[in-house]
Scaffold this motif. Structure first.
Motif, PDB file in Angstrom:
ATOM      1  N   ALA A  82      25.120 -59.254   5.013  1.00  0.00           N
ATOM      2  CA  ALA A  82      25.425 -58.322   6.014  1.00  0.00           C
ATOM      3  C   ALA A  82      25.958 -58.923   7.224  1.00  0.00           C
ATOM      4  CB  ALA A  82      24.035 -57.517   6.406  1.00  0.00           C
ATOM      5  N   HIS A  83      27.242 -58.518   7.623  1.00  0.00           N
ATOM      6  CA  HIS A  83      27.669 -58.927   8.855  1.00  0.00           C
ATOM      7  C   HIS A  83      27.693 -58.051   9.897  1.00  0.00           C
ATOM      8  CE1 HIS A  83      29.263 -61.948   5.926  1.00  0.00           C
ATOM      9  NE2 HIS A  83      29.465 -61.006   5.171  1.00  0.00           N
ATOM     10  N   VAL A  84      26.746 -58.179  10.940  1.00  0.00           N
ATOM     11  CA  VAL A  84      26.609 -57.065  12.036  1.00  0.00           C
ATOM     12  C   VAL A  84      27.439 -57.302  13.227  1.00  0.00           C
ATOM     13  CG1 VAL A  84      24.884 -56.426  13.754  1.00  0.00           C
ATOM     14  CG2 VAL A  84      24.093 -57.166  11.444  1.00  0.00           C
ATOM     15  N   TYR A  85      28.178 -56.352  13.733  1.00  0.00           N
ATOM     16  CA  TYR A  85      29.238 -56.624  14.958  1.00  0.00           C
ATOM     17  C   TYR A  85      28.684 -55.543  15.875  1.00  0.00           C
ATOM     18  CZ  TYR A  85      31.883 -58.740  11.161  1.00  0.00           C
ATOM     19  OH  TYR A  85      32.415 -59.618  10.219  1.00  0.00           O
ATOM     20  N   PRO A  86      27.982 -56.201  16.906  1.00  0.00           N
ATOM     21  CA  PRO A  86      27.407 -55.141  17.898  1.00  0.00           C
ATOM     22  C   PRO A  86      28.571 -54.793  18.783  1.00  0.00           C
ATOM     23  CG  PRO A  86      25.977 -57.205  17.667  1.00  0.00           C
ATOM     24  CD  PRO A  86      27.239 -57.520  17.024  1.00  0.00           C
ATOM     25  N   SER A  87      29.612 -55.358  19.012  1.00  0.00           N
ATOM     26  CA  SER A  87      30.557 -54.954  19.788  1.00  0.00           C
ATOM     27  C   SER A  87      31.205 -53.697  19.491  1.00  0.00           C
ATOM     28  CB  SER A  87      31.960 -55.967  19.856  1.00  0.00           C
ATOM     29  OG  SER A  87      32.492 -56.210  18.749  1.00  0.00           O
ATOM     30  N   ASN A  88      31.175 -53.343  18.242  1.00  0.00           N
ATOM     31  CA  ASN A  88      31.840 -51.889  17.764  1.00  0.00           C
ATOM     32  C   ASN A  88      30.624 -51.222  16.792  1.00  0.00           C
ATOM     33  OD1 ASN A  88      31.970 -53.524  15.485  1.00  0.00           O
ATOM     34  ND2 ASN A  88      34.181 -52.881  14.974  1.00  0.00           N
ATOM     35  N   ASN A  89      29.507 -51.566  17.155  1.00  0.00           N
ATOM     36  CA  ASN A  89      28.469 -51.046  16.318  1.00  0.00           C
ATOM     37  C   ASN A  89      28.574 -50.713  14.818  1.00  0.00           C
ATOM     38  OD1 ASN A  89      25.818 -49.998  16.587  1.00  0.00           O
ATOM     39  ND2 ASN A  89      26.463 -47.821  16.325  1.00  0.00           N
ATOM     40  N   THR A  90      29.174 -51.705  14.027  1.00  0.00           N
ATOM     41  CA  THR A  90      29.406 -51.858  12.846  1.00  0.00           C
ATOM     42  C   THR A  90      28.705 -52.976  12.031  1.00  0.00           C
ATOM     43  OG1 THR A  90      31.509 -50.967  13.268  1.00  0.00           O
ATOM     44  CG2 THR A  90      31.440 -51.892  10.923  1.00  0.00           C
ATOM     45  N   ILE A  91      28.345 -52.675  10.793  1.00  0.00           N
ATOM     46  CA  ILE A  91      27.831 -53.526   9.797  1.00  0.00           C
ATOM     47  C   ILE A  91      28.591 -53.228   8.553  1.00  0.00           C
ATOM     48  CG2 ILE A  91      25.604 -54.273   8.500  1.00  0.00           C
ATOM     49  CD1 ILE A  91      23.961 -52.637  10.613  1.00  0.00           C
ATOM     50  N   VAL A  92      29.161 -54.604   8.280  1.00  0.00           N
ATOM     51  CA  VAL A  92      29.868 -54.564   6.729  1.00  0.00           C
ATOM     52  C   VAL A  92      29.160 -55.599   5.960  1.00  0.00           C
ATOM     53  CG1 VAL A  92      32.021 -55.430   6.088  1.00  0.00           C
ATOM     54  CG2 VAL A  92      32.153 -54.719   8.328  1.00  0.00           C
ATOM     55  N   PHE A  93      29.050 -54.940   4.768  1.00  0.00           N
ATOM     56  CA  PHE A  93      28.490 -55.327   3.710  1.00  0.00           C
ATOM     57  C   PHE A  93      29.230 -56.089   2.509  1.00  0.00           C
ATOM     58  CE2 PHE A  93      25.100 -52.657   5.465  1.00  0.00           C
ATOM     59  CZ  PHE A  93      24.106 -53.361   5.551  1.00  0.00           C
ATOM     60  N   SER A  94      28.812 -57.219   2.146  1.00  0.00           N
ATOM     61  CA  SER A  94      29.597 -57.876   0.817  1.00  0.00           C
ATOM     62  C   SER A  94      28.639 -57.793  -0.173  1.00  0.00           C
ATOM     63  CB  SER A  94      30.338 -59.163   1.114  1.00  0.00           C
ATOM     64  OG  SER A  94      28.919 -60.043   1.459  1.00  0.00           O
ATOM     65  N   GLY A  95      29.332 -57.615  -1.657  1.00  0.00           N
ATOM     66  CA  GLY A  95      28.556 -57.952  -2.810  1.00  0.00           C
ATOM     67  C   GLY A  95      28.423 -56.412  -3.483  1.00  0.00           C
ATOM     68  N   SER A  96      27.865 -56.518  -4.583  1.00  0.00           N
ATOM     69  CA  SER A  96      27.531 -55.358  -5.270  1.00  0.00           C
ATOM     70  C   SER A  96      26.232 -54.690  -5.328  1.00  0.00           C
ATOM     71  CB  SER A  96      28.212 -55.207  -6.667  1.00  0.00           C
ATOM     72  OG  SER A  96      27.429 -56.348  -7.372  1.00  0.00           O
ATOM     73  N   SER A  97      25.347 -55.646  -4.790  1.00  0.00           N
ATOM     74  CA  SER A  97      23.783 -55.025  -4.672  1.00  0.00           C
ATOM     75  C   SER A  97      23.472 -55.067  -3.260  1.00  0.00           C
ATOM     76  CB  SER A  97      23.045 -55.750  -5.489  1.00  0.00           C
ATOM     77  OG  SER A  97      21.782 -55.510  -5.733  1.00  0.00           O
ATOM     78  N   ILE A  98      22.993 -53.951  -2.625  1.00  0.00           N
ATOM     79  CA  ILE A  98      22.708 -54.092  -1.177  1.00  0.00           C
ATOM     80  C   ILE A  98      21.379 -53.500  -0.945  1.00  0.00           C
ATOM     81  CG2 ILE A  98      23.416 -53.032   1.160  1.00  0.00           C
ATOM     82  CD1 ILE A  98      26.548 -52.950  -0.011  1.00  0.00           C
ATOM     83  N   PRO A 140      31.704 -51.924  -0.028  1.00  0.00           N
ATOM     84  CA  PRO A 140      32.360 -52.071  -1.361  1.00  0.00           C
ATOM     85  C   PRO A 140      32.203 -51.064  -2.270  1.00  0.00           C
ATOM     86  CG  PRO A 140      31.432 -54.211  -0.929  1.00  0.00           C
ATOM     87  CD  PRO A 140      30.593 -53.329  -0.241  1.00  0.00           C
ATOM     88  N   SER A 141      33.276 -50.386  -2.696  1.00  0.00           N
ATOM     89  CA  SER A 141      33.272 -49.374  -3.807  1.00  0.00           C
ATOM     90  C   SER A 141      32.500 -49.716  -4.799  1.00  0.00           C
ATOM     91  CB  SER A 141      34.640 -48.597  -4.105  1.00  0.00           C
ATOM     92  OG  SER A 141      35.258 -49.574  -4.745  1.00  0.00           O
ATOM     93  N   GLY A 142      31.681 -48.953  -5.737  1.00  0.00           N
ATOM     94  CA  GLY A 142      31.019 -49.526  -6.752  1.00  0.00           C
ATOM     95  C   GLY A 142      29.735 -50.349  -6.446  1.00  0.00           C
ATOM     96  N   SER A 143      29.363 -50.367  -5.076  1.00  0.00           N
ATOM     97  CA  SER A 143      28.033 -50.870  -4.735  1.00  0.00           C
ATOM     98  C   SER A 143      27.067 -50.070  -5.049  1.00  0.00           C
ATOM     99  CB  SER A 143      27.923 -51.222  -3.058  1.00  0.00           C
ATOM    100  OG  SER A 143      28.994 -51.840  -2.627  1.00  0.00           O
ATOM    101  N   VAL A 144      25.823 -50.682  -5.196  1.00  0.00           N
ATOM    102  CA  VAL A 144      24.333 -50.161  -5.641  1.00  0.00           C
ATOM    103  C   VAL A 144      23.754 -50.396  -4.453  1.00  0.00           C
ATOM    104  CG1 VAL A 144      22.605 -49.891  -7.095  1.00  0.00           C
ATOM    105  CG2 VAL A 144      24.645 -50.247  -8.151  1.00  0.00           C
ATOM    106  N   MET A 145      23.074 -49.271  -3.589  1.00  0.00           N
ATOM    107  CA  MET A 145      22.462 -49.409  -2.412  1.00  0.00           C
ATOM    108  C   MET A 145      21.041 -49.102  -2.616  1.00  0.00           C
ATOM    109  SD  MET A 145      25.300 -48.059   0.381  1.00  0.00           S
ATOM    110  CE  MET A 145      24.217 -48.251   1.585  1.00  0.00           C
ATOM    111  N   HIS A 146      20.143 -49.979  -2.351  1.00  0.00           N
ATOM    112  CA  HIS A 146      18.613 -49.624  -2.639  1.00  0.00           C
ATOM    113  C   HIS A 146      18.171 -49.495  -0.828  1.00  0.00           C
ATOM    114  CE1 HIS A 146      14.562 -49.405  -3.963  1.00  0.00           C
ATOM    115  NE2 HIS A 146      14.401 -50.363  -2.918  1.00  0.00           N
ATOM    116  N   ILE A 147      17.847 -48.119  -0.952  1.00  0.00           N
ATOM    117  CA  ILE A 147      17.798 -47.595   0.612  1.00  0.00           C
ATOM    118  C   ILE A 147      16.042 -47.545   0.776  1.00  0.00           C
ATOM    119  CG2 ILE A 147      18.212 -45.821   2.435  1.00  0.00           C
ATOM    120  CD1 ILE A 147      20.530 -45.332   0.635  1.00  0.00           C
TER     121      ILE A 147
END
Length: 240
Positions: A82-98, A140-147
């Motif tokens: 997870a790449h957290v960017y406070p300046s624009n209030n965004t979190i970018v995730f990489s990988g297929s399992s989140i 990313p599309s196809g990601s599986v997110m465990h919430i």
């Protein structure tokens, strides 16, 4: 053939037509029980038990009770993908399992506790995800997110629902979301509002579920308690 045979055949045909209509008209599909494999529409949901999504195993929908301290530690522990960017209030995730840890609380409390500012549209209760308030989430599309969602609000009910229905939201948001095709009957049944946290005893209520989003696009996460989404308790989910 007898009239009973023709009656059975007629009922089977009618059920088949109804099922086909649901598949064609509803872009989001929900599942109860175990899902062994596959993809239909834009999202796959699994509730109860365990199963496989896109050949990956995950637990389905379940409730739990969590210590408040544990919840705060988990929502503050940023995973390496997870790449957290406070300046624009965004979190970018990489990988297929989140793994996505989300907590709910009053906006003023969240701002003080996490030393951050709510978006301008948020005027009440908010979501906190890895130190940010109502952040834009990019996966990313196809990601599986465990919430994992935990309600840390001390006086209000909340839930966490992913939908295709965009803001602005009406006060009673559930009919609007349901009509958009972004919430099925199983979703409404299971994603009930969690009661407030008990700070005196140090515990809070939460639930977990797994979602696979295979279609790129713009989605939204919201609280469906009346008045909450309309007051800004929502965020954007970008699938690319």
């Amino acid at each position: 053939m007898s009239k009973w045979v023709w009656l059975i055949i007629g009922v089977a045909i009618a059920l088949g037509i109804v099922g086909l209509s649901i598949v064609i008209l509803n872009p989001v599909y929900y599942y109860s029980g175990s899902l062994t494999h596959g993809y239909l529409g834009m999202m796959n949901w699994v509730y109860g038990g365990s199963g496989l999504i896109n050949n990956q195993g995950y637990y389905g929908y379940s409730y739990g009770i969590y210590s408040i301290k544990q919840a705060l530690n988990m929502v503050s522990a940023i995973p390496p993908y997870a790449h957290v960017y406070p300046s624009n209030n965004t979190i970018v995730f990489s990988g297929s399992s989140i793994n996505l840890v989300v907590v709910a609380m009053m906006g003023d409390d969240a701002a003080k506790m996490f030393n951050t500012t709510p978006p301008s549209y948020a005027h009440g209760d908010v979501f906190i995800i890895y130190g940010l308030i109502n952040p834009t989430i990019v996966v990313p599309s196809g990601s599986v997110m465990h919430i994992l969602f935990i309600n840390l609000d001390d006086d209000m009910y909340h839930n966490f629902v992913v939908t295709v229905a965009p803001p602005p939201y009406p006060y009673n948001v559930m009919p609007y979301v349901a009509m958009s095709g972004g919430m099925g009957p199983q979703m409404m049944l299971n994603m009930r509002w969690l009661p407030p946290a008990n700070y005196h005893s140090g515990y809070a209520y939460g639930y977990e579920y797994t979602i696979a989003i295979n279609e790129p696009g713009i989605y939204w996460y919201i609280c469906t308690y009346p008045g909450h989404a309309s007051n800004g308790m929502y965020g954007e989910l970008v699938v690319r």
